[in-house]
Write an enzyme that holds these catalytic residues in place. Structure first.
Site, PDB file in Angstrom:
ATOM      1  N   PRO B 127       1.219   0.695  13.927  1.00 27.33           N
ATOM      2  CA  PRO B 127       2.265  -0.288  14.591  1.00 27.33           C
ATOM      3  C   PRO B 127       1.482  -1.631  15.302  1.00 27.33           C
ATOM      4  O   PRO B 127       1.918  -2.572  14.888  1.00 27.33           O
ATOM      5  CB  PRO B 127       2.986   0.471  15.427  1.00 27.33           C
ATOM      6  CG  PRO B 127       2.716   1.913  14.968  1.00 27.33           C
ATOM      7  CD  PRO B 127       1.470   1.887  14.415  1.00 27.33           C
ATOM      8  N   GLU B 363      -2.765  -4.831   1.666  1.00 27.17           N
ATOM      9  CA  GLU B 363      -4.094  -4.787   1.560  1.00 27.17           C
ATOM     10  C   GLU B 363      -4.893  -6.050   2.005  1.00 27.17           C
ATOM     11  O   GLU B 363      -5.744  -6.653   1.307  1.00 27.17           O
ATOM     12  CB  GLU B 363      -4.402  -4.491  -0.057  1.00 27.17           C
ATOM     13  CG  GLU B 363      -4.056  -3.168  -0.508  1.00 27.17           C
ATOM     14  CD  GLU B 363      -4.654  -2.542  -1.681  1.00 27.17           C
ATOM     15  OE1 GLU B 363      -4.039  -2.105  -2.507  1.00 27.17           O
ATOM     16  OE2 GLU B 363      -6.004  -2.512  -1.957  1.00 27.17           O
TER      17      GLU B 363
END
Lengths: 267, 382
Positions: B127, B363
């Site tokens: 998070p 990514e």
């Protein structure tokens, strides 16, 4: 332990429903038409491959086709989806064979292989559409035939129990092996080839068996071995006009009534 | 277009095309709408040996390279980006084992992953740690023969669906990014649970989930490499996998371009097909040129990765940035060519445009990629 050999019989057909006929020779116009494996036969192949995966009593799978040299392609495709080996029955003398001569040739090949525990066919072909080669081959081999199989419920080394689709519903039938079945598309979902399968297929040498190898004389195969021959192929002329009525039953009845009234049928 | 591929490479494309056309296209809209994970399609992909492309022959792989993975990923992305993402994410999950795992780990995990019977996932993001991957807070504390894992991973692709997870956790927080280590965690271990499944803008059929570790005890053998090597393993993995994200962009854009081209030929306005208008023609020309340019950059980057060259970060980042920005542009233009119909879910380009956005984000965001490119450029020149 007795092992069962599964032989899958397949056919190469024109990959189109838009078939053109040469009016002079009454044969298919093959130029520019891609050849594919008969769609029902791809379900037969999948069933053969998955039977070997599911049941350890299945020792091996062989794909068989009768056709011109280019039919070797579908035999390679069969290997790419997991069939162990393939055999091409090819000889200029096989040309023009009807279902009788075809079944004779295939049954001779099955005997040459040394017999099969289970023969699998697609229910019919896209081009000939007869659905006769499977049962005729079984008859020649003197083994039971079960058509329209939608599921192989169980199989051991002596018996097979299947579910098949008939017009009025499903039947469950058990018979002794060796046996032959034809399959419908509900039976499975054919897999996509694997990379290792494709590589194996590209290297595979497909043996070609001709009539002399099968011990068949020229009168037994091809056109000369056939009782029937195609005299004429044509597209039937539409003799009736068809009209589909839509809506609820009441609406359809109303429309039909109006239509018939309009026709003033005097009989 | 001829890319001078080998017979084997062409076979990879043919297999993926068959999967795309027969198994994916007929159901992709439904999978997207209902957010259904394409488990059956991934089984088919596994059965077709496509996971083996990543894996060395000693572990039941096919010993091919990232270039072959890119060919497969591109073609799968042409059909559906959720499918391609789930496929590539499994590879991303097990690449750390290939790159830095020991012999026992490779023997234990790679064969099952090669066949596709098991899927993998890559757990780095948290998070509060996205681009700043060094800021991860998940802790792994050594206690005897075990590491005790605590923390939460977020937005993990294949979360819940995968069996094998590569998890990055701090073993020595004082050392910052040099205090991170990589671990193999298996589904079903005590103290390992899944959080909520995300409801996303695009790639809705792919699984994106939280991984929650609550005193999860891992055998000490499950560490990949040594303590402190985690960050390095993550970067090495991402450098190698990044061209495959570029390949996703190329495939997705190719799919959108094909749809737009077909539509432009049949859509009539002012009594003629819209492909006869210069405004549309120039859009199609630009789209095709962009796709081709990205494809060549991706193929080149993948080949450089496969050559074993160590210095691959810049090129690998370039292929990801260029191809994903291109995919966003080309899918947006495809919607434009379809006009009002393109905005409707009835046609596939609406989904393609939604799907494209993630490529600029996951990514490593394209901003981070540009940092990587610039840093390398300024430090080393050409």
């Amino acid at each position: 332990m007795v092992k069962i050999k599964v032989v899958v019989c397949i056919k190469q057909v024109p990959g189109t429903t838009d078939i053109k006929i040469d009016p002079k020779t009454n044969t298919l116009v093959r130029e520019g038409v891609e050849n594919i494996i008969n769609p029902f036969d791809s379900y037969a192949l999948e069933e053969g491959v998955s039977l070997k995966e599911r049941m350890e009593q299945v020792s091996g799978t062989i794909a068989l086709t009768m056709g011109p040299p280019q039919a070797a392609q579908i035999l390679k495709d069969a290997i790419s989806v997991g069939i162990d080996s393939s055999i091409l029955l090819s000889d200029p003398e096989f040309a023009g064979a009807d279902t009788w001569a075809t079944a004779k040739t295939i049954s001779a090949a099955v005997k040459k292989i040394g017999g099969a525990g289970l023969l699998i066919f697609g229910k019919q072909t896209l081009d000939g559409d007869t659905g006769q080669v499977g049962p005729e081959t079984a008859q020649r081999l003197n083994i039971p035939f079960i058509g329209y199989v939608s599921q192989i419920i169980e199989m051991d080394k002596k018996k097979i129990r299947v579910k098949r689709l008939m017009e009025h519903g499903y039947e469950t039938i058990e018979t002794n092996l060796p046996a032959a079945i034809s399959v419908i598309k509900d039976i499975n979902q054919p897999r996509v080839p694997s990379l290792r399968g494709k590589m194996k297929a590209s290297k595979a040498e497909i043996p070609v068996w001709d009539s002399s190898f099968l011990g068949l004389g020229p009168k037994e195969v091809g056109l000369s071995g056939s009782f029937t021959q195609v005299v004429k192929v044509f597209t039937p002329k539409a003799s009736h006009e068809v009209m589909m009525l839509e809506g609820s039953t009441e609406q359809q009845v109303e429309k039909l009534y109006e239509k018939l009234k309009g026709l003033k049928a005097g009989v | 277009m001829d890319y001078f591929l080998t017979e084997e490479q062409q076979m990879i494309i043919d297999i993926c095309r068959e999967i795309t056309e027969k198994k994916v296209k007929p159901i992709r809209a439904e999978l997207d709408e209902k957010q259904v994970f394409p488990a059956e399609i991934l089984k088919e992909i596994g059965g077709s040996d496509l996971f083996r492309l990543f894996i060395p022959e000693d572990y039941e792989g096919m010993g091919t390279g990232i270039f072959e993975v890119c060919l497969a990923t591109e073609e799968l992305s042409r059909g559906d980006l959720s499918v391609a993402t789930s496929y590539a994410a499994s590879g991303l999950g097990f690449l750390p084992i290939i790159i830095s795992g020991d012999e026992d780990q490779k023997k234990k995990y790679l064969p099952g992953l090669a066949s596709g019977q098991r899927l993998a996932a890559f757990g780095l993001t948290e998070p509060e740690a996205g681009s700043d991957a060094g800021g991860i807070k998940t802790r792994a504390i050594r206690e005897g023969d075990h590491y005790i894992l605590n923390g939460t991973k977020q937005w993990i692709t294949n979360g819940g669906e995968a069996d094998v997870y590569t998890i990055f956790a701090m073993t020595d927080p004082k050392k910052g990014s040099r205090g991170a280590s990589a671990f193999i965690v298996e589904k079903g271990m005590d103290g390992f649970e899944f959080g909520k499944k995300e409801d996303k803008m695009g790639i809705r059929a792919s699984a994106t989930r939280e991984l929650i570790f609550n005193d999860c005890a891992l055998p000490k053998e499950n560490i990949i490499g040594k303590e402190g090597m985690g960050f390095l393993i993550a970067m090495k993995t991402l450098d190698r996998s990044r061209p495959a994200v570029g390949a996703q962009g190329v495939g997705l854009a190719q799919g959108a371009l094909e749809e737009a081209l077909d539509y432009s030929r049949i859509r009539k306005q002012f009594s003629t097909s819209i492909s006869s208008f210069q405004a549309v023609r120039h859009m199609l020309a630009d789209m095709a040129t962009q796709v081709e340019a990205a494809r060549n950059l991706v193929y080149h980057a993948a080949k450089v990765v496969d050559s074993g060259k160590k210095d691959i970060s810049r090129l690998s980042a370039m292929s990801k940035v260029f191809a994903s920005d291109m995919a966003m542009q080309v899918t947006t233009d495809a919607v434009q060519i379809f006009g009002g119909y393109g905005y409707m879910k009835e046609y596939p380009v609406e989904k393609m445009m939604r799907d494209a956005k993630i490529l600029q984000i996951y990514e490593g965001t394209n901003q981070i990629q540009r940092d990587v490119i610039a840093l390398d450029l300024i430090k080393k020149g050409f």
